[in-house]
Design a protein around this motif. Structure first.
Motif, PDB file in Angstrom:
ATOM      1  N   GLU A 114      12.340   5.660  -8.258  1.00  0.00           N
ATOM      2  CA  GLU A 114      12.362   5.384  -9.682  1.00  0.00           C
ATOM      3  C   GLU A 114      10.957   4.909  -9.910  1.00  0.00           C
ATOM      4  O   GLU A 114      10.255   5.433 -10.958  1.00  0.00           O
ATOM      5  N   ARG A 115      10.478   4.150  -9.272  1.00  0.00           N
ATOM      6  CA  ARG A 115       9.070   3.341  -9.343  1.00  0.00           C
ATOM      7  C   ARG A 115       7.939   4.598  -9.289  1.00  0.00           C
ATOM      8  O   ARG A 115       7.023   4.622  -9.864  1.00  0.00           O
ATOM      9  N   ILE A 116       8.082   5.510  -8.152  1.00  0.00           N
ATOM     10  CA  ILE A 116       7.080   6.506  -8.079  1.00  0.00           C
ATOM     11  C   ILE A 116       7.242   7.596  -9.164  1.00  0.00           C
ATOM     12  O   ILE A 116       6.045   7.778  -9.618  1.00  0.00           O
ATOM     13  N   GLU A 117       8.257   7.953  -9.410  1.00  0.00           N
ATOM     14  CA  GLU A 117       8.498   8.768 -10.558  1.00  0.00           C
ATOM     15  C   GLU A 117       7.790   8.274 -11.991  1.00  0.00           C
ATOM     16  O   GLU A 117       7.078   8.735 -12.481  1.00  0.00           O
ATOM     17  N   ASP A 118       8.113   6.981 -12.245  1.00  0.00           N
ATOM     18  CA  ASP A 118       7.412   6.355 -13.523  1.00  0.00           C
ATOM     19  C   ASP A 118       5.859   6.436 -13.371  1.00  0.00           C
ATOM     20  O   ASP A 118       5.157   6.752 -14.364  1.00  0.00           O
ATOM     21  N   LEU A 119       5.581   6.208 -12.233  1.00  0.00           N
ATOM     22  CA  LEU A 119       3.993   6.024 -11.961  1.00  0.00           C
ATOM     23  C   LEU A 119       3.341   7.514 -12.240  1.00  0.00           C
ATOM     24  O   LEU A 119       2.483   7.596 -12.930  1.00  0.00           O
ATOM     25  N   PHE A 120       4.158   8.440 -11.477  1.00  0.00           N
ATOM     26  CA  PHE A 120       3.333   9.907 -11.756  1.00  0.00           C
ATOM     27  C   PHE A 120       3.772  10.396 -13.063  1.00  0.00           C
ATOM     28  O   PHE A 120       2.723  11.004 -13.503  1.00  0.00           O
ATOM     29  N   VAL A 121       4.763  10.005 -13.601  1.00  0.00           N
ATOM     30  CA  VAL A 121       5.110  10.584 -15.029  1.00  0.00           C
ATOM     31  C   VAL A 121       3.965   9.846 -15.968  1.00  0.00           C
ATOM     32  O   VAL A 121       3.439  10.580 -16.825  1.00  0.00           O
ATOM     33  N   GLU A 238       0.378   0.407  -6.310  1.00  0.00           N
ATOM     34  CA  GLU A 238       1.739   0.353  -6.910  1.00  0.00           C
ATOM     35  C   GLU A 238       2.899   0.026  -6.127  1.00  0.00           C
ATOM     36  O   GLU A 238       3.796  -0.948  -6.390  1.00  0.00           O
ATOM     37  N   MET A 239       2.888   0.818  -4.758  1.00  0.00           N
ATOM     38  CA  MET A 239       4.110   0.714  -4.103  1.00  0.00           C
ATOM     39  C   MET A 239       4.163  -0.167  -2.935  1.00  0.00           C
ATOM     40  O   MET A 239       4.837  -0.650  -2.593  1.00  0.00           O
ATOM     41  N   LEU A 240       2.791  -0.370  -2.251  1.00  0.00           N
ATOM     42  CA  LEU A 240       2.851  -1.352  -1.397  1.00  0.00           C
ATOM     43  C   LEU A 240       1.883  -2.450  -1.567  1.00  0.00           C
ATOM     44  O   LEU A 240       2.063  -3.347  -0.421  1.00  0.00           O
ATOM     45  N   GLY A 241       1.267  -2.975  -2.488  1.00  0.00           N
ATOM     46  CA  GLY A 241       0.506  -4.139  -2.862  1.00  0.00           C
ATOM     47  C   GLY A 241      -1.046  -3.784  -3.072  1.00  0.00           C
ATOM     48  O   GLY A 241      -1.486  -2.868  -2.456  1.00  0.00           O
ATOM     49  N   ASP A 242      -1.425  -4.897  -3.594  1.00  0.00           N
ATOM     50  CA  ASP A 242      -2.831  -4.865  -3.981  1.00  0.00           C
ATOM     51  C   ASP A 242      -3.437  -5.097  -2.758  1.00  0.00           C
ATOM     52  O   ASP A 242      -3.154  -5.578  -1.546  1.00  0.00           O
ATOM     53  N   ASN A 243      -5.251  -4.651  -2.985  1.00  0.00           N
ATOM     54  CA  ASN A 243      -5.949  -5.291  -1.632  1.00  0.00           C
ATOM     55  C   ASN A 243      -5.702  -4.721  -0.358  1.00  0.00           C
ATOM     56  O   ASN A 243      -6.137  -5.085   0.692  1.00  0.00           O
ATOM     57  N   TRP A 315       8.880   9.922   2.086  1.00  0.00           N
ATOM     58  CA  TRP A 315       9.677   8.964   0.993  1.00  0.00           C
ATOM     59  C   TRP A 315      10.718   7.714   1.603  1.00  0.00           C
ATOM     60  O   TRP A 315      10.525   6.672   1.449  1.00  0.00           O
ATOM     61  N   ASP A 316      11.111   8.098   2.727  1.00  0.00           N
ATOM     62  CA  ASP A 316      11.723   7.145   3.678  1.00  0.00           C
ATOM     63  C   ASP A 316      10.965   5.912   4.303  1.00  0.00           C
ATOM     64  O   ASP A 316      10.919   4.842   4.161  1.00  0.00           O
ATOM     65  N   ARG A 317       9.864   6.406   4.715  1.00  0.00           N
ATOM     66  CA  ARG A 317       8.608   5.557   5.323  1.00  0.00           C
ATOM     67  C   ARG A 317       8.272   4.768   4.299  1.00  0.00           C
ATOM     68  O   ARG A 317       8.053   3.352   4.319  1.00  0.00           O
ATOM     69  N   ILE A 318       7.753   5.135   2.919  1.00  0.00           N
ATOM     70  CA  ILE A 318       7.476   4.368   1.998  1.00  0.00           C
ATOM     71  C   ILE A 318       8.596   3.208   1.422  1.00  0.00           C
ATOM     72  O   ILE A 318       8.225   2.204   1.422  1.00  0.00           O
ATOM     73  N   THR A 319       9.809   3.725   1.720  1.00  0.00           N
ATOM     74  CA  THR A 319      10.764   2.719   1.170  1.00  0.00           C
ATOM     75  C   THR A 319      10.952   1.514   2.543  1.00  0.00           C
ATOM     76  O   THR A 319      11.011   0.421   2.284  1.00  0.00           O
ATOM     77  N   MET A 320      10.857   2.097   3.468  1.00  0.00           N
ATOM     78  CA  MET A 320      10.880   1.185   4.712  1.00  0.00           C
ATOM     79  C   MET A 320       9.895   0.008   4.728  1.00  0.00           C
ATOM     80  O   MET A 320       9.988  -1.153   4.904  1.00  0.00           O
ATOM     81  N   PHE A 321       8.492   0.471   4.312  1.00  0.00           N
ATOM     82  CA  PHE A 321       7.529  -0.489   4.191  1.00  0.00           C
ATOM     83  C   PHE A 321       7.545  -1.317   3.033  1.00  0.00           C
ATOM     84  O   PHE A 321       7.495  -2.547   3.422  1.00  0.00           O
ATOM     85  N   ARG A 322       8.073  -0.774   1.973  1.00  0.00           N
ATOM     86  CA  ARG A 322       8.295  -1.657   0.912  1.00  0.00           C
ATOM     87  C   ARG A 322       9.415  -2.813   1.101  1.00  0.00           C
ATOM     88  O   ARG A 322       9.156  -3.952   0.590  1.00  0.00           O
ATOM     89  N   TYR A 323      10.419  -2.645   1.759  1.00  0.00           N
ATOM     90  CA  TYR A 323      11.449  -3.617   1.914  1.00  0.00           C
ATOM     91  C   TYR A 323      11.538  -4.118   3.447  1.00  0.00           C
ATOM     92  O   TYR A 323      12.432  -4.937   3.752  1.00  0.00           O
ATOM     93  N   GLY A 324      10.568  -3.683   4.298  1.00  0.00           N
ATOM     94  CA  GLY A 324      10.432  -4.198   5.610  1.00  0.00           C
ATOM     95  C   GLY A 324      11.715  -3.575   6.499  1.00  0.00           C
ATOM     96  O   GLY A 324      12.449  -4.493   7.055  1.00  0.00           O
ATOM     97  N   ILE A 325      12.225  -2.554   6.347  1.00  0.00           N
ATOM     98  CA  ILE A 325      13.400  -2.056   6.955  1.00  0.00           C
ATOM     99  C   ILE A 325      12.841  -1.552   8.422  1.00  0.00           C
ATOM    100  O   ILE A 325      12.243  -0.673   8.332  1.00  0.00           O
ATOM    101  N   PRO A 326      13.565  -2.059   9.339  1.00  0.00           N
ATOM    102  CA  PRO A 326      13.070  -1.685  10.534  1.00  0.00           C
ATOM    103  C   PRO A 326      13.461  -0.178  11.298  1.00  0.00           C
ATOM    104  O   PRO A 326      12.853   0.384  12.157  1.00  0.00           O
ATOM    105  N   ASP A 327      14.588   0.307  10.812  1.00  0.00           N
ATOM    106  CA  ASP A 327      15.188   1.648  11.425  1.00  0.00           C
ATOM    107  C   ASP A 327      15.792   2.542  10.273  1.00  0.00           C
ATOM    108  O   ASP A 327      16.340   2.087   9.445  1.00  0.00           O
ATOM    109  N   ILE A 328      14.893   3.751  10.271  1.00  0.00           N
ATOM    110  CA  ILE A 328      15.500   4.768   9.118  1.00  0.00           C
ATOM    111  C   ILE A 328      16.726   4.905   9.028  1.00  0.00           C
ATOM    112  O   ILE A 328      17.383   5.405   7.994  1.00  0.00           O
TER     113      ILE A 328
END
Ligand code: DAH
Length: 348
Positions: A114-121, A238-243, A315-328
């Motif tokens: 949802e966040r990615i779509e908002d950004l690209f739209v 937008e998705m993973l953080g500034d800097n 898409w899975d990888r970005i989600t895992m990085f965003r939320y710190g999910i260790p296993d797909i």
């Protein structure tokens, strides 16, 4: 006659001791039942001389009416008591906290897209989707991967027939969208969707998801590598953080030239080196590149007139990085204990 008066006296007082419905009903049987005291007086009437019958009968009736009115009076009291008791015990306290209704929560993959779509739209892209059961032609051939091309090996696939397979990459929509656009319109799309490969471990699932990005425009508008870099930088911010820094590593994909793998500074250790980034300080997030002239040509765009870039984060990888999910695999098991940790609207 005396007997009737006695009975009347009796009725006047007898109700005083009745304190529940049961006793009241017993009393009714005692006086008005088949062998009740009042009922029995009726049989006396027959034995009386004719001129007394009428007045005796009237008196019996009066006693009966007296009994019934006393009876009704008591019954009303008991009924009212009963209703009051129920009202008391069933009273609802609207100020008490309500029982908690557990609401569902959005899947972390949905929150991410949802966040990615908002950004690209917001940057003028369209969000499109394509078939998961894809032809060999669109999945590979039209992307410059003819039959027998060694790069196909990296995408060991689920073939349904010789010509159809579960798509191994959302890049197939690059070709479809170019063909649909008729070779004469600029393109700006992202394609989120499911993809399939024969892989299965903590970071690879046989079904996973990608987000393809494709931008095509007239060469005179100078869509360049700088635009690709800028786009991916905005995405990462937008998705993973500034800097966070991006690093473009030359790579090879048949449908882009030049091609890159794009790494981002490790968002856990910020480049120092940790277990997440295998001590390198970098994490690979995108594959990307400038659209190959062969791909443009094969799908109806003249490479002398048109050009552009493409990119494909997992898409899975970005989600895992965003939320710190260790296993797909956690993301596809539908375990409520896992899912309820995101988007927690049910928490007071
Ligand atoms: N589809 C490729 C894969 O799954 C990734 C990729 C590479 C996508 C380069 C792109 C690209 O859009 O330009 O391995």
């Amino acid at each position: 006659m005396n007997k009737i008066d006695e009975l009347r006296q009796e009725i006047e007082n007898i109700f005083d001791n009745v304190d529940n419905m049961k006793k009241l009903n017993e009393l009714k049987v005692e006086y008005l039942g088949k062998k009740g005291k009042i009922t029995e007086l009726n049989s006396v009437i027959k034995t009386l001389p004719n001129d007394e019958k009428k007045s005796f009968g009237m008196k019996v009736n009066e006693v009966k009416v007296l009994f019934n009115s006393k009876y009704e009076e008591k019954r009303n009291i008991f009924e009212e008591e009963e209703v009051n008791k129920r009202l008391e015990s069933e009273k609802i306290d609207v100020t008490l906290p309500s029982t908690k209704i557990k609401r569902g929560s959005k899947h972390p993959m949905s929150l991410t897209i949802e966040r990615i779509e908002d950004l690209f739209v917001s940057m003028g892209y369209d969000v499109v989707s394509g078939p998961e059961l894809e032809s060999d032609e669109y999945c590979f051939e039209r992307l410059n991967l003819p039959k027998g091309h060694p790069a196909r090996d990296m995408q060991d696939s689920f073939y349904i027939t010789n010509d159809y397979l579960l798509r191994t990459q959302t890049s197939s929509m690059q070709a479809r969208y170019m063909v649909e656009s008729g070779g004469n319109k600029p393109i700006r799309i992202i394609v989120p969707g499911k993809t399939y490969r024969r892989e299965d471990d903590a970071t690879h699932a046989p079904q996973f998801s990608q987000i393809e990005g494709l931008v095509i425009d007239k060469k005179e508008n100078n869509i360049s590598l700088a635009d690709l870099k800028g786009t991916l930088e905005i995405f990462v911010k937008e998705m993973l953080g500034d800097n966070l820094k991006l690093r473009f590593r030359p790579s090879y994909f048949p449908f882009t030239e030049p091609s890159y793998e794009v790494d981002v500074t490790c968002f856990k250790c910020h480049g120092k080196g940790c277990n997440l980034c295998s001590q390198t300080g970098w994490i690979e997030v995108f594959a990307a590149g400038m659209v190959h002239p062969n791909v443009l040509r094969m799908n109806g765009y003249d490479p002398d007139v048109w050009g552009g870039f493409a990119f494909g984060p997992g898409w899975d990888r970005i989600t895992m990085f965003r939320y710190g999910i260790p296993d797909i695999r956690l993301m596809y098991q539908n375990d409520v204990r896992f899912l309820e940790q995101f988007d927690r609207k049910d928490v007071d």
